[in-house]
Design a protein around this motif. Structure first.
Motif, short mmCIF file in Angstrom:
data_model
loop_
_atom_site.label_atom_id
_atom_site.label_comp_id
_atom_site.label_asym_id
_atom_site.label_seq_id
_atom_site.Cartn_x
_atom_site.Cartn_y
_atom_site.Cartn_z
N LYS A 1 0.85 -1.19 0.00
CA LYS A 1 0.00 0.00 0.00
C LYS A 1 0.88 1.24 0.00
CE LYS A 1 -3.60 -2.19 2.84
NZ LYS A 1 -4.32 -2.10 4.13
N ILE A 2 0.48 2.22 -0.78
CA ILE A 2 1.20 3.49 -0.82
C ILE A 2 0.22 4.59 -0.44
CG2 ILE A 2 2.45 5.11 -2.30
CD1 ILE A 2 3.47 2.70 -3.85
N LEU A 3 0.54 5.27 0.66
CA LEU A 3 -0.36 6.26 1.24
C LEU A 3 0.21 7.66 1.04
CD1 LEU A 3 -0.69 3.48 2.84
CD2 LEU A 3 -1.60 4.86 4.70
N ASP A 4 -0.63 8.58 0.60
CA ASP A 4 -0.23 9.98 0.54
C ASP A 4 -1.15 10.81 1.42
OD1 ASP A 4 -2.50 11.21 -0.98
OD2 ASP A 4 -1.81 9.88 -2.58
N THR A 5 -0.82 12.07 1.61
CA THR A 5 -1.62 12.95 2.45
C THR A 5 -2.17 14.11 1.64
OG1 THR A 5 0.44 14.03 3.13
CG2 THR A 5 -0.46 12.36 4.60
N GLY A 6 -2.49 13.84 0.39
CA GLY A 6 -3.03 14.87 -0.49
C GLY A 6 -4.52 15.10 -0.27
N ALA A 7 -5.17 15.58 -1.31
CA ALA A 7 -6.59 15.93 -1.19
C ALA A 7 -7.51 14.72 -1.26
CB ALA A 7 -6.97 16.92 -2.30
N GLY A 8 -6.98 13.56 -1.63
CA GLY A 8 -7.82 12.38 -1.75
C GLY A 8 -8.46 12.27 -3.12
N ARG B 1 -8.09 7.52 2.40
CA ARG B 1 -7.64 7.11 3.73
C ARG B 1 -8.78 7.22 4.75
NH1 ARG B 1 -1.42 9.08 4.61
NH2 ARG B 1 -1.73 7.85 6.48
N THR B 2 -9.69 8.14 4.52
CA THR B 2 -10.84 8.28 5.44
C THR B 2 -11.78 7.08 5.36
OG1 THR B 2 -11.97 9.55 3.71
CG2 THR B 2 -10.80 10.79 5.41
N ASP B 3 -11.72 6.35 4.22
CA ASP B 3 -12.59 5.18 4.04
C ASP B 3 -11.89 3.89 4.43
OD1 ASP B 3 -14.46 6.93 2.97
OD2 ASP B 3 -13.70 6.65 0.93
N SER B 4 -10.60 3.97 4.72
CA SER B 4 -9.81 2.76 4.98
C SER B 4 -10.02 2.27 6.40
CB SER B 4 -8.33 3.04 4.72
OG SER B 4 -7.55 1.91 5.08
N LYS B 5 -9.95 0.98 6.57
CA LYS B 5 -10.03 0.37 7.89
C LYS B 5 -8.66 0.28 8.56
CE LYS B 5 -14.10 -2.40 6.71
NZ LYS B 5 -14.65 -3.77 6.59
N ASP B 6 -7.66 0.80 7.86
CA ASP B 6 -6.30 0.78 8.40
C ASP B 6 -6.20 1.81 9.53
OD1 ASP B 6 -3.67 0.59 8.95
OD2 ASP B 6 -2.94 1.27 7.00
N ILE B 7 -6.39 1.37 10.78
CA ILE B 7 -6.44 2.31 11.90
C ILE B 7 -5.07 2.90 12.21
CG2 ILE B 7 -8.42 1.17 12.97
CD1 ILE B 7 -6.48 -0.26 14.83
N SER B 8 -4.02 2.33 11.61
CA SER B 8 -2.68 2.84 11.87
C SER B 8 -2.35 4.03 10.99
CB SER B 8 -1.64 1.74 11.68
OG SER B 8 -1.69 1.26 10.35
N ALA B 9 -3.24 4.35 10.02
CA ALA B 9 -2.98 5.51 9.16
C ALA B 9 -2.93 6.76 10.02
CB ALA B 9 -4.07 5.63 8.10
N ILE C 1 -5.01 6.05 -0.82
CA ILE C 1 -4.25 4.81 -0.74
C ILE C 1 -4.36 4.10 -2.08
CG2 ILE C 1 -3.98 2.57 0.39
CD1 ILE C 1 -5.35 3.74 2.84
N PHE C 2 -3.22 3.80 -2.68
CA PHE C 2 -3.17 2.95 -3.86
C PHE C 2 -2.42 1.69 -3.46
CE2 PHE C 2 -4.18 6.90 -5.86
CZ PHE C 2 -4.86 6.57 -7.01
N GLY C 3 -3.03 0.55 -3.73
CA GLY C 3 -2.41 -0.69 -3.32
C GLY C 3 -2.63 -1.82 -4.31
N PHE C 4 -1.85 -2.86 -4.13
CA PHE C 4 -2.05 -4.08 -4.91
C PHE C 4 -1.63 -5.28 -4.06
CE2 PHE C 4 2.34 -2.85 -5.84
CZ PHE C 4 3.03 -4.05 -5.79
N LYS C 5 -2.18 -6.43 -4.44
CA LYS C 5 -1.80 -7.65 -3.72
C LYS C 5 -1.63 -8.79 -4.71
CE LYS C 5 -6.62 -8.58 -2.29
NZ LYS C 5 -7.48 -8.81 -1.11
N LEU C 6 -0.63 -9.61 -4.41
CA LEU C 6 -0.30 -10.77 -5.24
C LEU C 6 -0.25 -12.01 -4.37
CD1 LEU C 6 2.65 -9.20 -7.30
CD2 LEU C 6 0.26 -9.42 -8.00
#
Length: 305
Positions: A222-229, A277-285, A292-297
């Motif tokens: 996951k790659i998180l930024d603090t922009g406007a969303g 990020r406001t919609d994410s369940k990642d409480i550590s944000a 958040i842009f992410g991918f999983k393999l």
């Protein structure tokens, strides 16, 4: 049909019986059905011919577009490469002394040409992947190492825009390997695209965070930024070709990076997504805004010797 029924009475002189009339009626019905089927068959054949003509026209148009894109990108690469090498020769003072001010100008020109060359190569790859499919060279790849290497190459870009890059390894404080079976070079392109996208959407002094975590069946980046969303209307189009959207990002891209990233991840049978990020369940944000842009393999149980 008229003549068949008329033949019951004409030429005449014969005794008309019910079986003769019935035979003629059956013959008339057969002629009627044959006529209707022939008409329908002719219309079907005409529709098929029209559809085939349209398909051929579309195929020719697609081929023409692909040939144009391929030729254009190929013809653009040669002069760009030549210009870059010439500018580097000037930088190395092969044609005479160069002042410090001129060195800065040359560096700016080389960076601009490199960006144009990268766009041309991305455009060519996108069209090639659409037509021929993405060819992968699969091998065990550690996403942790790959992400750290990409971040190192982008440190200067981030520093120029006063953006801080940091890493987090899931819920653990310790660095861990995330092994997948994939094409290292292609996955490197995905990480580069997502990181550049995050840097471009960040303001001076912001932080871009890379989260690497292992789940039961997937390795997740996951790659998180603090922009406007991301605006709600943008989500359906984020990974479309040439889509840029409306934002306050610091630098406009080509609109191909996310599309190419989607092509690569899907070719690996993975999943790529975006969320706020406001919609994410990642409480550590640590930030309330941003994307958040992410991918999983799929996890690859590889143990290096």
């Amino acid at each position: 049909m008229f003549l068949t029924m008329l033949n019951v009475w004409v030429p005449g002189g014969e005794v008309i019986i019910a079986s003769t009339v019935a035979n003629r009626a059956i013959a008339v019905m057969a002629l009627m059905v044959t006529g209707l089927l022939s008409l329908r068959l002719r219309r079907t054949q005409e529709a098929i011919a029209l559809t085939q003509a349209k398909l051929q026209a579309q195929e020719q148009l697609v081929k023409l577009r692909e040939d144009f894109a391929s030729t254009l990108t190929h013809d653009l690469k040669t002069p760009l490469l030549g210009a870059i090498e010439t500018l580097k020769a000037f930088q190395k003072e092969k044609f005479g002394s160069v002042s410090s001010q001129q060195q800065k100008v040359l560096a700016t020109m080389i960076h601009s040409h490199d960006s144009s060359l990268q766009f041309v190569e991305t455009l060519l790859d996108v069209y090639r992947n659409d037509t021929e499919g993405l060819k992968l060279h699969l091998e065990p790849v550690d996403l942790t190492v790959l992400a750290e290497e990409v971040a190192t190459t982008l440190m200067e870009v981030a520093a120029t825009r006063r953006v801080n890059l940091s890493f987090r390894y899931g819920d653990s404080d310790f660095r861990s390997s995330l092994w997948v079976k994939g094409d290292a070079w292609q996955l490197q392109r995905v990480l580069t695209n997502l990181l550049i996208n995050a840097i471009n959407h960040s303001r001076r002094g912001d932080r871009v965070e890379v989260i690497l975590e292992s789940q039961a069946d997937y390795q997740v980046v996951k790659i998180l930024d603090t922009g406007a969303g991301i605006q709600p209307e943008q989500f359906p189009h984020l990974f479309e070709r040439f889509y840029q959207g409306n934002s306050d990002r610091q630098a406009k891209g080509s609109g191909l990076g996310l599309y190419l990233s989607r092509q690569i991840i899907e070719a690996h049978n993975g999943i790529i997504w975006a969320e706020n990020r406001t919609d994410s369940k990642d409480i550590s944000a640590t930030a309330k805004s941003g994307a958040i842009f992410g991918f999983k393999l799929s996890v690859y149980p590889y143990q290096p010797s």
